[in-house]
Each structure stands twice: as structure tokens, then as C-alpha cells.
Motif scaffolding. Structure first.
Motif, PDB file in Angstrom:
ATOM      1  N   THR A  45       0.829  -1.209   0.000  1.00 30.31           N
ATOM      2  CA  THR A  45       0.000   0.000   0.000  1.00 30.31           C
ATOM      3  C   THR A  45       0.858   1.251   0.000  1.00 30.31           C
ATOM      4  OG1 THR A  45      -1.631  -1.213   1.299  1.00 30.31           O
ATOM      5  CG2 THR A  45      -1.912   1.170   1.147  1.00 30.31           C
ATOM      6  N   SER A  46       1.891   1.237   0.795  1.00 34.18           N
ATOM      7  CA  SER A  46       2.771   2.408   0.863  1.00 34.18           C
ATOM      8  C   SER A  46       3.467   2.646  -0.470  1.00 34.18           C
ATOM      9  CB  SER A  46       3.803   2.217   1.974  1.00 34.18           C
ATOM     10  OG  SER A  46       4.497   3.417   2.228  1.00 34.18           O
ATOM     11  N   HIS A 146      -4.257   1.001   3.823  1.00 37.08           N
ATOM     12  CA  HIS A 146      -3.202   1.538   4.691  1.00 37.08           C
ATOM     13  C   HIS A 146      -3.583   1.412   6.163  1.00 37.08           C
ATOM     14  CE1 HIS A 146       0.566   3.462   4.912  1.00 37.08           C
ATOM     15  NE2 HIS A 146       0.190   4.709   5.072  1.00 37.08           N
TER      16      HIS A 146
END
Length: 526
Positions: A45-46, A146
Motif C-alpha cells: 500500500t505504501s 493503509h
């Protein structure tokens, strides 16, 4: 500021429930090795966030994109990026109910599906309105994933590797950023709309990997226990941490500490949104969450992350090809530094890294500002080149702590009962800071150029003061026991490391269970 609860440990060992054990080699353990490999692919996600920041930088350097969007003004450029932060902010209230209600894996999956649909809409955009709408939904999906991914990492990793793995999570931002930076550099030579549509399409890749891999990763054992599925939790701990041996001492100690701590937290009814304000320890946590959220984005890094073109324009570097090269090299350097520092989190400690990072940023940003003023006054190219060097130095200091520890530190300081909800406070601050930055930065750069940097010089000095007085050390402490750093003897900790308050509540729970059992037996005999 040192913590009340001091935790020292013999070198080459890790601690669980008050006992020390020799370090293990994860690469020699098949289940742990496979879990970490799959987990790495399931928590990208990052990387999607990093890809987005670098892609926006790249798109704003592409003449084809600028022409297609009718040469957007500074405020419109801000909206391109800022609307994603707004989408993330809107999603925050539902994140804990997905992560706590449906599980960490479902949170990652739902967020990834929304991101893929948003990328399709963004890539097919025929006008400005469609592009902006797509980015709103992209932010929505990013926030949901996230909000679950770091929880799964923290709650699943072996105690010895938790700090490294959770810190690495946020540094994957640079992996996505590198891909986007060099992809947009390559598509710059395509003389059509595909020069910006191709990078937009590729943005779906991390989400596709997440959906594919997340179901091969075990669910959080702490989530299973919170849902009363204790046997599943023990099975996961045994599979991941001891190659399937449920009788392993580390697994048994972990299981008992987690089970009793979660039971104590439930008994104390510390699960609501306002719980973060009710005790001295939680208010301390709240200060760290809020400050970390704002500081991670309001330290001047937002200028380069999304608007490196504007920064380079102010020092005479206006060629799009050179801007894209600088952006690409900077992201590679950032990734190297940030990833390297992850392996020093437990060796050096969180607090020293935060202090070195923040002090270094402040120093380098002051010099950056002075050199920018000198270039504006003299137009000497050497001053402009020195600014580029200071940007690299500034990011070196930023990546010592703020890149990885933003998530790694904030997620570990929270008790399980409020972890998902309290992380939303931090993410809310990140989103608010990003929305402000992405909308205000281009306007400020257009209006007052280098003078805008003075604001960040002052703010960085303030950050250093806050970090010094409120950020405490938590290294070498098992996840459940970190509560003792903040709450002292009032911490709700079970197992062998239980505090006095924890033992009292645990005794009350056992008494209630005995009473319920006796009552059930009497009813059954009638």
C-alpha cells in the motif's frame, strides 16, 4: 524524555513475556521465510502512495499532460494531488470497523479493489473532472488498505523481527516512487497521450499483487483471539513462529500474553474512539500520533515529493529531462537510506533516530533556504547546484527516522483494543497535512518562491522540541509490554509480564468465569 519502564536485553537475544531467547535466522525457517516473502508482496500500500507522489511529479513535467489538461494553474496542480488526501480522510471513520470487524486481510483486499477501479477511471480520463474524481477514489482505497496493512505486519511478525519489518513497510513508498519516476522519464519521449496514461495504468500493479498474495498470508493471531477463535490464533503463531510446533516455549508465552492482555483490555472496556483521551498514557500516545502525522508531511518534504518541478524552477533548472533525472536519482538514494536505517531501529533506538533525523533536517533546510536566496539574488549556477546537494542531504536526514518509523513507531505504541482506531488519528493528520501541502505549496512557490522555505525552517525547530520532550524509547520490548513505557504500573498487560493492575483484572475475570461455571452447573442439575 526517558520511559518509566526500562527494557534492557542481552545482545543477540529477544524477549517475550519477561524471558530472553537467542535470536533466530528467519531464512533458515521455511514457514517464516515464506510468510515474510508473501507478506512483503501483500503490504505494498505504501508503494502505491509513493508511486502516486512521484507520478504526479512526473506528469507535471510532461508537456503532453500539461497540454491535455490545458496548462493548469498552481491551484489546479494542488487539486490534482490534494483530492487524493481528501479521499483518504473521508475513508478514515470506516477503517477500524473493517480492520477490526472483518479482519486485517479483508481491509487490505477491499482497499486494493477500490484502488484498481480508481486507476481504471484515472487512466481513461477524458477531462480534468474525471481525472480528479478518480484520484478521490484512489485516496479512499489507499486509506482502507493503509489502515489494515501495518496492523497485520505488527501483529503477525516474529517478536525479533517486528521492528525491522514494520519500519520497512513505510519505506516501500520509495519503491513505488522509483518506478514512477523512471517510468515517466521513459514515457516522456512518447509524443501522445500514452506518455501519461501508461504511468497511470501501471499504478494498479501494487494493488493487483496485494489482492493476489494477501490470502496466502495468515490472519493476525491477535485478531483471531479478539474474536474468540483462540485455536486458530495458536495455530498461526505455531506455524509462523515455530514451524508448526504449538508446544514451543516462545509460542506458548506469546499466546498466553496476547490472550490475557486482550481479555484484560476488553474487561476494562477500553475500545472506544475517545479512549485515547482518558488516561495520561493515552494522551501521551495521542501527542505522538498527531505530531508524527503532521511532522512526517510538514517538514518540507512535501515540496519535493509532489512539486520538485517548482523547487527546481526557482534555482534555474527548468529542463524537463533534467528534472525527471534528478527526481529519479533522488528516489533511488532515498530508498537506499530509508531501507538501511530500518536495520538500526533496535540497535540505535527510536528516540535517538528521531532526534538525529529532525535536527539534521532543520540544519540542512536552513542552508537550503540561504542558498536559494543567494541564487535568486546573484543567479550564480553554483548556488543552484548546491541547493540540489542540500535536497539530497535533507532527505538523508529525513529517511533516518521519518520515512519508516512514521508507521513502525506509532503502531507499536498502541494497545490492541484501540490500535485500529487510534491509528486513524495519525492518518487523519497525515491526510490533512498532505491536503494543505499539495494545495498550498504550488501556490506559495508561485507567489513568493524561496521565501516560503523560511516557514519550514521555523517549523522544523518546533518539531525538534516536541520530539525531545515527548518521543520515548521502546526498543527491545515485546508488543504487549510496550504499554508499560506509557502507563507504568497502570498498564494492562497479561501473561508472565503482567502488571499489578493487569493481575487484579485478570483475577476478576477468572472469578467471573468460575461463578458463571458454577451457575451453569447448578442450572444443569435442576
Amino acid at each position: 524524555m526517558s520511559s518509566v519502564y526500562e527494557s534492557t536485553i542481552t545482545p543477540g537475544h529477544f524477549r517475550v513475556a519477561g524471558k530472553e531467547f537467542p535470536n533466530i535466522k528467519w531464512w533458515n525457517r521455511k514457514n517464516l521465510r515464506n510468510t515474510y516473502l508473501l507478506l512483503t508482496l501483500a503490504i505494498l500500500t505504501s508503494a502505491t502512495n509513493g508511486y502516486d507522489g512521484s507520478m504526479v511529479n512526473g506528469l507535471l513535467s510532461l508537456d503532453q499532460f500539461i497540454d491535455y489538461m490545458h496548462h493548469p494553474s498552481g491551484s489546479i496542480k494542488g487539486l490534482f494531488s490534494g483530492i487524493m488526501s481528501l479521499g483518504s480522510f473521508v475513508a478514515l471513520p470506516v477503517i477500524p470497523y473493517i480492520a477490526d470487524g472483518m479482519g486485517r486481510r479483508w481491509g487490505i483486499c477491499i482497499g486494493s479493489i477500490i484502488m484498481i477501479l480508481a486507476v481504471v477511471l484515472q487512466s481513461a480520463s477524458v477531462n480534468f473532472q474525471m481525472f480528479v474524481a478518480a484520484r478521490f477514489f484512489l485516496g479512499l482505497g489507499v486509506a482502507i488498505a493503509h489502515g489494515s496493512a501495518p496492523l497485520l505486519i505488527t501483529e503477525l511478525c516474529h517478536p525479533q523481527h517486528r521492528a525491522i519489518f514494520t519500519t520497512v513497510y513505510n519505506t516501500t513508498w520509495y519503491v513505488g516512487s522509483i518506478v514512477a519516476a523512471w517510468l515517466t522519464y521513459g514515457t516522456n519521449n512518447i509524443d501522445s497521450q500514452w506518455s501519461w496514461r501508461i504511468p497511470s495504468i501501471v499504478q494498479a500493479a501494487p494493488s493487483i499483487l496485494q489482492i493476489t498474495c494477501v490470502w496466502f498470508v495468515p490472519e493476525s493471531p491477535r485478531w483471531y483471539i479478539s474474536k474468540g477463535q483462540n485455536e486458530k490464533a495458536l495455530s498461526v503463531l505455531a506455524h509462523v513462529h515455530a514451524e508448526g510446533d504449538a508446544n514451543d516455549e516462545v509460542v506458548q508465552l506469546e499466546y498466553e500474553e496476547i490472550r490475557e492482555t486482550i481479555a484484560i483490555e476488553k474487561e476494562a472496556e477500553q475500545t472506544g474512539w475517545l479512549e485515547i483521551f482518558k488516561t495520561k498514557g493515552n494522551r501521551h500516545r495521542f501527542i505522538i500520533l498527531v505530531s508524527a502525522g503532521f511532522f512526517s508531511q510538514w517538514s518540507g518534504n512535501g515540496l519535493v515529493s509532489y512539486y520538485i518541478t517548482g523547487v527546481l524552477d526557482t534555482i534555474g533548472i527548468t529542463d524537463s529531462d533534467m528534472q525527471l533525472k534528478i527526481n529519479g536519482v533522488l528516489n533511488i538514494w532515498n530508498c537506499i537510506v530509508a531501507t538501511t536505517m530500518c536495520f538500526f531501529v533496535d540497535k540505535v533506538g527510536r528516540r535517538p533516530l528521531f532526534l538525529i533525523s529532525t535536527a539534521g533536517m532543520c540544519m540542512s533546510f536552513v542552508i537550503w533556504t540561504i542558498l536559494s536566496e543567494r541564487f535568486a539574488a546573484t543567479q550564480v549556477k553554483a548556488n543552484g547546484s548546491a541547493v540540489v546537494f542540500m535536497i539530497f542531504l535533507y532527505y538523508t536526514f529525513y529517511n533516518i527516522a521519518w520515512s519508516g518509523l512514521l508507521v513502525g513507531y506509532t503502531v507499536e505504541i498502541l494497545p490492541y483494543s484501540i490500535r485500529a482506531k487510534a491509528m486513524c488519528y495519525m492518518f487523519a493528520c497525515v491526510d490533512l497535512a498532505l491536503f494543505f501541502n499539495t494545495y498550498i505549496n504550488p501556490i506559495a512557490l508561485d507567489s513568493i518562491a524561496w521565501k516560503y522555505y523560511i516557514v519550514y525552517c521555523v517549523w522544523l525547530a518546533f518539531e525538534l522540541v516536541v520530539v525531545y520532550f515527548f518521543y520515548i524509547e521502546t526498543k527491545n520490548t515485546p508488543l504487549e509490554e510496550i504499554a508499560r513505557h506509557f502507563d507504568g504500573d497502570a498498564a494492562l498487560v497479561g501473561g508472565n509480564a503482567a502488571t499489578e493492575k493487569g493481575r487484579i483484572i485478570e483475577h476478576e475475570i477468572h472469578e467471573k468465569e468460575k461463578t458463571a461455571a458454577v451457575t451453569e452447573e447448578r442450572v444443569g442439575s435442576i
